[in-house]
Structures are given as C-alpha cells and as structure tokens.
Design a protein around this motif. Sequence first.
Motif, mmCIF file in Angstrom:
data_model
loop_
_atom_site.group_PDB
_atom_site.id
_atom_site.type_symbol
_atom_site.label_atom_id
_atom_site.label_comp_id
_atom_site.label_asym_id
_atom_site.label_seq_id
_atom_site.Cartn_x
_atom_site.Cartn_y
_atom_site.Cartn_z
ATOM 1 N N THR A 1 0.832 -1.194 0.000
ATOM 2 C CA THR A 1 0.000 0.000 0.000
ATOM 3 C C THR A 1 0.871 1.251 0.000
ATOM 4 O OG1 THR A 1 -1.727 -1.195 1.192
ATOM 5 C CG2 THR A 1 -1.844 1.215 1.214
ATOM 6 N N VAL B 1 1.607 5.031 0.511
ATOM 7 C CA VAL B 1 1.090 5.942 1.526
ATOM 8 C C VAL B 1 1.530 7.355 1.179
ATOM 9 C CG1 VAL B 1 1.102 6.527 3.972
ATOM 10 C CG2 VAL B 1 1.236 4.118 3.276
ATOM 11 N N ARG C 1 -4.215 6.319 0.712
ATOM 12 C CA ARG C 1 -3.672 4.965 0.611
ATOM 13 C C ARG C 1 -4.046 4.387 -0.753
ATOM 14 N NH1 ARG C 1 -1.927 6.811 4.661
ATOM 15 N NH2 ARG C 1 -1.835 5.971 6.753
ATOM 16 N N ASP D 1 -3.696 0.727 -2.656
ATOM 17 C CA ASP D 1 -3.297 -0.675 -2.644
ATOM 18 C C ASP D 1 -2.830 -1.103 -4.026
ATOM 19 O OD1 ASP D 1 -4.015 -0.923 0.018
ATOM 20 O OD2 ASP D 1 -5.950 -1.860 -0.396
#
Length: 169
Positions: free
Chosen positions: A61, A63, A68, A70
Amino acid sequence: MTEPDVTYAKDDGSWTLVFIRELRQPPDRVWTALTDPAELDKWSPFTARGALTSPGDTTLTMVDGDERTDLPATVHRADKPSFLDYTWGDDRLRWELEPTATGTRLTLRHTLAGPGIEAMVAAGWHLCTDVLERLLDGNPTGVIRGQDAMNHGWEELRARYEKTFSSYA
C-alpha cells in the motif's frame, strides 16, 4: 550518510534503475528491514500486508499522508538473507544483499513499467534509503513518503537524477 551509486540501463528489453548503497549492518539485519512489515513501515514508500519472506501474493500500500493506494504484489523469490524479488503493481524489484568487510552492499534493481519516471523513482529510493540507513544505525528519523518528500529535498534529487539520466536515452 553514504551516497548511493545509481544507474539506469536497458535490461532484457525493459529499463531498470540500479541503486547500490553500502550499509554498516550485516545482511541478516538489512533483510529484516526489507521484509518485515513493521520495519518497512518505518522507511519504505509502502506498507506491506504481510511479511515478504516467502513466495506468494500480497498487497503493498502506497502511503501519501492520509491517502492509501493498494497495489498487488507477488513475491517471486525470497532467499534469506541475500535475494528478494517481487512485483509491485507493474514494476519489479530485486534486492540483493552482499556481505562486505564493513556491513552489506544493498543493490536494488527496480524495473519500471514504463519510461519517463526514472528520475522520480531514483529520488524516492534515495530518500527512502537515507531513512533506512538512519534506522539501521539506530538514529531513526521517521518515514518520508509522498508529498512529505518535497520537504526533504526530493525535487532537488529528482532534478539531479534527471540530468544524470538524460545521457542514457
């Protein structure tokens, strides 16, 4: 802080960023930082859903502040403590850890899904491995990700790598 050796080359028809950094810790310690989700969360641009210590699918993920993203990942090979190979979205990362007289030579071969982002990726890994080096040395500074990188010299590093890589075309 050691300065990384960074090149960009055509590798089997794809463009690969080769990033080499000397670290003062043995390969076992560096391996843990590359594969343990709690350690990755302290220095890398992503968090990992699980340990990257054995082949199989997982999620990494990205950041950036509260955002966020994925991305699917597959660990293809994990040979502790010397070689880690996985996909991250459409990119492929191969980490090699070689013992040296003073610690470990870390080599990252990051094969990019497409052209034109090599300087941005190099600047990002430069900052991330600066944080990794400090973490391993026992002087953690906190993870630098996403927009936060702008406050830590990312733009200057990107421009420097762009100039360096311009001769590779």
